[in-house]
Design a protein around this motif. Sequence first.
Motif, PDB file in Angstrom:
ATOM      1  N   GLU A 143       0.759  -1.399   0.105  1.00 45.75           N
ATOM      2  CA  GLU A 143       0.033  -0.080  -0.034  1.00 45.75           C
ATOM      3  C   GLU A 143       0.823   1.040  -0.058  1.00 45.75           C
ATOM      4  OE1 GLU A 143      -1.891  -1.302   3.865  1.00 45.75           O
ATOM      5  OE2 GLU A 143      -1.400   1.071   4.239  1.00 45.75           O
ATOM      6  N   GLU A 144       0.428   2.241  -0.610  1.00 48.16           N
ATOM      7  CA  GLU A 144       1.257   3.572  -0.529  1.00 48.16           C
ATOM      8  C   GLU A 144       0.149   4.936  -0.868  1.00 48.16           C
ATOM      9  OE1 GLU A 144       1.675   3.511  -5.495  1.00 48.16           O
ATOM     10  OE2 GLU A 144       3.459   3.054  -4.199  1.00 48.16           O
ATOM     11  N   GLY A 145       0.814   6.021  -0.372  1.00 48.03           N
ATOM     12  CA  GLY A 145       0.107   7.079  -0.382  1.00 48.03           C
ATOM     13  C   GLY A 145      -0.212   7.422   1.237  1.00 48.03           C
TER      14      GLY A 145
ATOM     15  N   ASP B 298      -3.025   8.501   4.417  1.00 46.77           N
ATOM     16  CA  ASP B 298      -4.252   7.675   4.607  1.00 46.77           C
ATOM     17  C   ASP B 298      -5.478   8.075   4.114  1.00 46.77           C
ATOM     18  OD1 ASP B 298      -3.252   7.734   8.306  1.00 46.77           O
ATOM     19  OD2 ASP B 298      -2.608   6.569   6.609  1.00 46.77           O
TER      20      ASP B 298
ATOM     21  N   LYS C  33      -5.124   6.267   0.085  1.00 43.88           N
ATOM     22  CA  LYS C  33      -4.341   4.986  -0.278  1.00 43.88           C
ATOM     23  C   LYS C  33      -4.594   4.546  -1.483  1.00 43.88           C
ATOM     24  CE  LYS C  33      -2.702   3.902   4.533  1.00 43.88           C
ATOM     25  NZ  LYS C  33      -1.256   4.124   4.140  1.00 43.88           N
ATOM     26  N   THR C  34      -3.575   3.700  -1.966  1.00 44.69           N
ATOM     27  CA  THR C  34      -3.678   2.791  -3.016  1.00 44.69           C
ATOM     28  C   THR C  34      -2.956   1.173  -2.621  1.00 44.69           C
ATOM     29  OG1 THR C  34      -3.432   4.579  -4.591  1.00 44.69           O
ATOM     30  CG2 THR C  34      -2.901   2.040  -5.475  1.00 44.69           C
ATOM     31  N   PHE C  35      -4.055   0.521  -2.548  1.00 42.34           N
ATOM     32  CA  PHE C  35      -3.643  -0.957  -2.321  1.00 42.34           C
ATOM     33  C   PHE C  35      -3.256  -1.744  -3.593  1.00 42.34           C
ATOM     34  CE2 PHE C  35      -6.377   0.719   0.896  1.00 42.34           C
ATOM     35  CZ  PHE C  35      -5.695   0.511   2.192  1.00 42.34           C
TER      36      PHE C  35
ATOM     37  N   HIS D 137      -8.230   1.683  -4.752  1.00 37.25           N
ATOM     38  CA  HIS D 137      -8.269   2.473  -3.537  1.00 37.25           C
ATOM     39  C   HIS D 137      -8.964   1.929  -2.285  1.00 37.25           C
ATOM     40  CE1 HIS D 137      -6.676   6.077  -5.885  1.00 37.25           C
ATOM     41  NE2 HIS D 137      -7.589   5.773  -6.431  1.00 37.25           N
TER      42      HIS D 137
END
Length: 225
Positions: free
Chosen positions: A179-181, A183, A186-188, A205
């Motif tokens: 996951e990144e980005g 809170d 986020k992109t999972f 998302h």
Amino acid sequence: MESLEKKLGYTFQNQALLAEALNHSSYANEHRGSGMSSNERLEFLGDSVLGFVTAEFLFCTNPDLPEGDLTRIRAALVCEQSLYEVAQSIDLGAYLKLGRGEESGGGRTRASILADAMEAVFAAVYLDGGISAASQLIHRVLLKREQEEVEKRKDYKTALQELVQRKPDQVLLYRMAGEEGPDHDKTFSAEVLLNEQVVGSGSGHSKKEAEQAAAKAALYALEEQ
């Protein structure tokens, strides 16, 4: 010609283009003295027209699929078997002009001849009516079926499970790959494994969206095997 035009849903302004699209090289060779052209040049152009229209369709209807998956799906859609089935659906073989050898050898039902002629017809429509006319034809006879399949597979996880269950002792698992980005955005990333082998990956998302995207990629990959 008129009956074929009705099946195509397109009326030619230049009938010579349609006539050329139906001339197999064996027929043109037997009438070489008359300056008749075979459909091979149109086939060459039609291959590119079909590839472009199909690529645009897949790009617009599958915003989450990576380039590799788009390429594989396009290859499946424009393959000889797919074009052969389209040609069969409009009885294209009945309109072809074949040389005596091809005629006696069953050329009217040969997959390669019908697939090539279908591409030639796409090119003829493109030259006669432009890319819009060619695109409408390709969508109607080929891509509409793919769109219907997409609609059927909206729940990709269920569809994938049903596909896998056709064979015994298949183990299907999903796992989060990252996951990144921030809170709030986020992109999972998720992966789907079949018998401990990764068969698809995707992102979204939410974890649910990521798993659906992974299942979608796995579906396309497994259906092409």
